[in-house]
Design an enzyme around this catalytic site. Structure first.
Site, PDB file in Angstrom:
ATOM      1  N   CYS A 117     -12.893  12.247  -1.312  1.00 52.05           N
ATOM      2  CA  CYS A 117     -12.056  13.192  -0.815  1.00 52.05           C
ATOM      3  C   CYS A 117     -12.845  14.630  -1.283  1.00 52.05           C
ATOM      4  O   CYS A 117     -12.392  15.365  -0.827  1.00 52.05           O
ATOM      5  CB  CYS A 117     -10.808  13.036  -1.039  1.00 52.05           C
ATOM      6  N   HIS A 259      -7.600  20.457   0.099  1.00 52.68           N
ATOM      7  CA  HIS A 259      -7.815  18.988   0.967  1.00 52.68           C
ATOM      8  C   HIS A 259      -6.397  18.587   1.668  1.00 52.68           C
ATOM      9  O   HIS A 259      -5.508  18.444   1.059  1.00 52.68           O
ATOM     10  CB  HIS A 259      -8.163  18.002  -0.261  1.00 52.68           C
ATOM     11  N   ASN A 289      -5.509  12.380   6.896  1.00 52.73           N
ATOM     12  CA  ASN A 289      -6.337  12.809   5.611  1.00 52.73           C
ATOM     13  C   ASN A 289      -7.813  12.076   6.156  1.00 52.73           C
ATOM     14  O   ASN A 289      -8.035  10.810   6.234  1.00 52.73           O
ATOM     15  CB  ASN A 289      -5.864  11.898   4.493  1.00 52.73           C
TER      16      ASN A 289
HETATM   17  O1  UT7 Z   1      -7.327  11.551  -0.206  1.00 52.07           O
HETATM   18  C1  UT7 Z   1      -7.250  11.380  -1.917  1.00 52.07           C
HETATM   19  C2  UT7 Z   1      -5.995  11.839  -2.209  1.00 52.07           C
HETATM   20  N1  UT7 Z   1      -5.083  11.205  -1.807  1.00 52.07           N
HETATM   21  C3  UT7 Z   1      -3.779  11.451  -2.267  1.00 52.07           C
HETATM   22  O2  UT7 Z   1      -3.672  12.661  -2.562  1.00 52.07           O
HETATM   23  C4  UT7 Z   1      -2.730  10.663  -1.474  1.00 52.07           C
HETATM   24  C5  UT7 Z   1      -1.852  10.691  -2.614  1.00 52.07           C
HETATM   25  N2  UT7 Z   1      -0.541   9.891  -2.680  1.00 52.07           N
HETATM   26  C6  UT7 Z   1       0.470  10.202  -1.593  1.00 52.07           C
HETATM   27  O3  UT7 Z   1       0.456  11.071  -0.711  1.00 52.07           O
HETATM   28  C7  UT7 Z   1       1.658   9.408  -1.533  1.00 52.07           C
HETATM   29  O4  UT7 Z   1       1.916   9.000  -2.796  1.00 52.07           O
HETATM   30  C8  UT7 Z   1       1.992   8.452  -0.434  1.00 52.07           C
HETATM   31  C9  UT7 Z   1       2.238   9.024   0.919  1.00 52.07           C
HETATM   32  C10 UT7 Z   1       0.765   7.427  -0.483  1.00 52.07           C
HETATM   33  C11 UT7 Z   1       3.158   7.485  -0.732  1.00 52.07           C
HETATM   34  O5  UT7 Z   1       4.432   8.562  -0.747  1.00 52.07           O
HETATM   35  P1  UT7 Z   1       5.251   8.342  -2.014  1.00 52.07           P
HETATM   36  O6  UT7 Z   1       6.384   9.393  -1.568  1.00 52.07           O
HETATM   37  O7  UT7 Z   1       4.463   8.427  -3.182  1.00 52.07           O
HETATM   38  O8  UT7 Z   1       6.062   6.912  -1.543  1.00 52.07           O
HETATM   39  P2  UT7 Z   1       5.887   5.540  -2.610  1.00 52.07           P
HETATM   40  O9  UT7 Z   1       4.621   5.137  -2.744  1.00 52.07           O
HETATM   41  O10 UT7 Z   1       6.864   5.722  -3.828  1.00 52.07           O
HETATM   42  O11 UT7 Z   1       6.717   4.678  -1.776  1.00 52.07           O
HETATM   43  C12 UT7 Z   1       8.133   4.876  -1.473  1.00 52.07           C
HETATM   44  C13 UT7 Z   1       8.803   3.609  -0.778  1.00 52.07           C
HETATM   45  C14 UT7 Z   1       8.584   2.254  -1.249  1.00 52.07           C
HETATM   46  O12 UT7 Z   1       9.422   1.529  -0.977  1.00 52.07           O
HETATM   47  P3  UT7 Z   1      10.655   1.322  -2.359  1.00 52.07           P
HETATM   48  O13 UT7 Z   1       9.801   0.483  -3.238  1.00 52.07           O
HETATM   49  O14 UT7 Z   1      10.970   2.427  -2.528  1.00 52.07           O
HETATM   50  O15 UT7 Z   1      11.519   0.157  -1.717  1.00 52.07           O
HETATM   51  C15 UT7 Z   1       7.212   1.978  -0.459  1.00 52.07           C
HETATM   52  O16 UT7 Z   1       7.207   0.651  -0.339  1.00 52.07           O
HETATM   53  O17 UT7 Z   1       8.194   3.733   0.703  1.00 52.07           O
HETATM   54  C16 UT7 Z   1       7.704   2.362   0.878  1.00 52.07           C
HETATM   55  N3  UT7 Z   1       6.457   2.790   1.760  1.00 52.07           N
HETATM   56  C17 UT7 Z   1       6.596   2.820   3.141  1.00 52.07           C
HETATM   57  N4  UT7 Z   1       7.691   2.812   3.812  1.00 52.07           N
HETATM   58  C18 UT7 Z   1       7.308   2.937   5.106  1.00 52.07           C
HETATM   59  C19 UT7 Z   1       5.151   2.704   1.168  1.00 52.07           C
HETATM   60  N5  UT7 Z   1       4.440   3.020   2.460  1.00 52.07           N
HETATM   61  C20 UT7 Z   1       5.105   3.042   3.549  1.00 52.07           C
HETATM   62  C21 UT7 Z   1       4.930   3.107   4.849  1.00 52.07           C
HETATM   63  N6  UT7 Z   1       6.100   3.185   5.546  1.00 52.07           N
HETATM   64  N7  UT7 Z   1       3.809   3.434   5.347  1.00 52.07           N
END
Ligand code: UT7
Length: 338
Positions: A117, A259, A289
């Site tokens: 990225c 980004h 993204n």
């Molecule tokens: O481009 C390079 C740089 N990339 C980035 O900067 C991305 C950085 N990371 C992020 O943007 C975020 O961490 C994500 C968007 C990937 C995830 O968001 P989050 O707020 O960190 O969510 P999380 O991974 O903590 O997941 C929260 C919950 C989990 O469920 P439990 O364990 O709380 O029951 C996940 O399993 O959301 C669940 N989850 C989803 N639910 C519905 C993860 N993905 C999804 C989904 N739909 N697509």
């Protein structure tokens, strides 16, 4: 090298962007993944993304964006092409020579840069270096990603975040004080974080084991939470370094082009820098993204809709796999996206 190079700067003289036609909404993804429009919008700010059709490769996007940047530059032709991509058409050779040939640029040097990225800023730095050293007068910097081609369709944590697209700028040699001059560049990396954003299989490390790859390892994988934290940390610190180096106050920044990974990340970085959120250029809602292509795509969108005006002081920052990060700043030149 027989040319005087003191005081030379790389100046942005053309800008182009391209996204494939097909739009995929969050609801369309929710038809085959355990996710929802509500989750995707509230956790990422993304509503839609553009996705390549089967048969369209990164080079096809790069050629479109490159041609538009050349048109925007009013006929200037590059003597080097640098292509940032995470999704080269093939593992070997690089995709850039094919792009140069298809743009009709003859036998100029053309090579790929891999910084995920942060790819556009690494490629921009490479192009700026060619110009500063006198090795080139004009460099076409392209960032293109058919990123959806490496996503695991069964992985909801990554499949909802990325989209495809390409952006390009034409750099020419000019004066450091003129609009469009790349003012300062901060780049960094931390390879201890290599496993946080990765396609584990397909390279020499996995092949050298002689064992078949696990299917999931042939796809892109990301550990979202630590990536989020690192993105905020490094984009903030790197932006500050660039502001310090060129002597801009935070209040001097007219447009913050971060980004486009996640709206929450953009807001978190803006807040830490004390840049009002309204100054953050946002197109992650429409294109998601697009990895290395995200900054030039955001620049092109902002230039096209009038958000970015000639003379605006623009701060750009990115973070990605590697881990890698970088920032730069320009005073926006009077160019239109091609
Ligand atoms: O481009 C390079 C740089 N990339 C980035 O900067 C991305 C950085 N990371 C992020 O943007 C975020 O961490 C994500 C968007 C990937 C995830 O968001 P989050 O707020 O960190 O969510 P999380 O991974 O903590 O997941 C929260 C919950 C989990 O469920 P439990 O364990 O709380 O029951 C996940 O399993 O959301 C669940 N989850 C989803 N639910 C519905 C993860 N993905 C999804 C989904 N739909 N697509």
């Amino acid at each position: 090298m027989d040319r005087p190079t003191a005081g030379r700067a790389a100046v942005i003289a053309g800008l182009g962007a391209y996204v494939p036609e097909r739009v995929v909404t969050n609801d369309m993804l929710a038809e085959h993944l355990d996710t929802s429009d509500e989750w995707i919008r509230t956790r990422t700010g993304i509503s839609t993304r553009h996705v390549v059709e089967p048969g369209t490769a990164t080079s096809d996007l790069a050629v479109e964006a490159g041609a538009r940047a050349l048109k925007s530059a009013g006929g200037l032709t590059p003597d080097v092409l640098v292509l940032a991509t995470t999704t080269p058409d093939r593992p070997c050779p690089g995709t850039a020579p094919d792009v140069a040939a298809r743009l009709g640029l003859g036998r100029i040097p053309a090579f790929d840069v891999s910084a995920v990225c942060t790819g556009f800023l690494y490629a921009l730095a490479t192009g700026a270096g060619f110009i500063a050293s006198g090795l080139a007068e004009r460099v076409l910097v392209v960032a293109a990603e058919a990123f959806t081609t490496i996503l695991n369709p069964a992985d909801r944590t990554t499949s909802v975040i990325f989209g495809d697209g390409a952006g390009a700028v034409l750099l020419r040699a000019g004066d450091p004080a003129e609009p469009g001059a790349v003012k300062a560049l901060d780049l960094g990396s931390d390879g201890t974080g290599r496993d946080l954003i990765t396609v584990p299989a397909g390279g020499s490390a996995q092949r050298s084991t002689g064992l078949p790859a696990k299917p999931a390892d042939t796809y892109f994988q990301m550990d979202g939470k630590p990536v989020f934290m690192n993105a905020v940390l490094h984009m903030t610190a790197s932006s500050k370094k660039v502001l310090d180096e060129i002597g801009w106050q935070v209040s001097d920044v007219d447009a913050f082009v971060g980004h486009q990974a996640n709206l929450r990340i953009l807001h978190a970085v803006a807040d830490r820098l004390k840049i009002p959120r309204e100054k953050a250029v946002v197109n992650v809602d429409r294109v998601a993204n697009t990895a290395g292509a995200s900054i030039p795509l955001a620049l092109a969108d902002a230039a096209a809709d009038g958000t970015l005006r000639p003379g605006d002081r623009v701060l750009m920052t990115a973070f990605g796999g590697g881990l890698t990060w970088g920032s730069t700043a320009v005073e926006w030149p009077g160019i239109e996206a091609g």
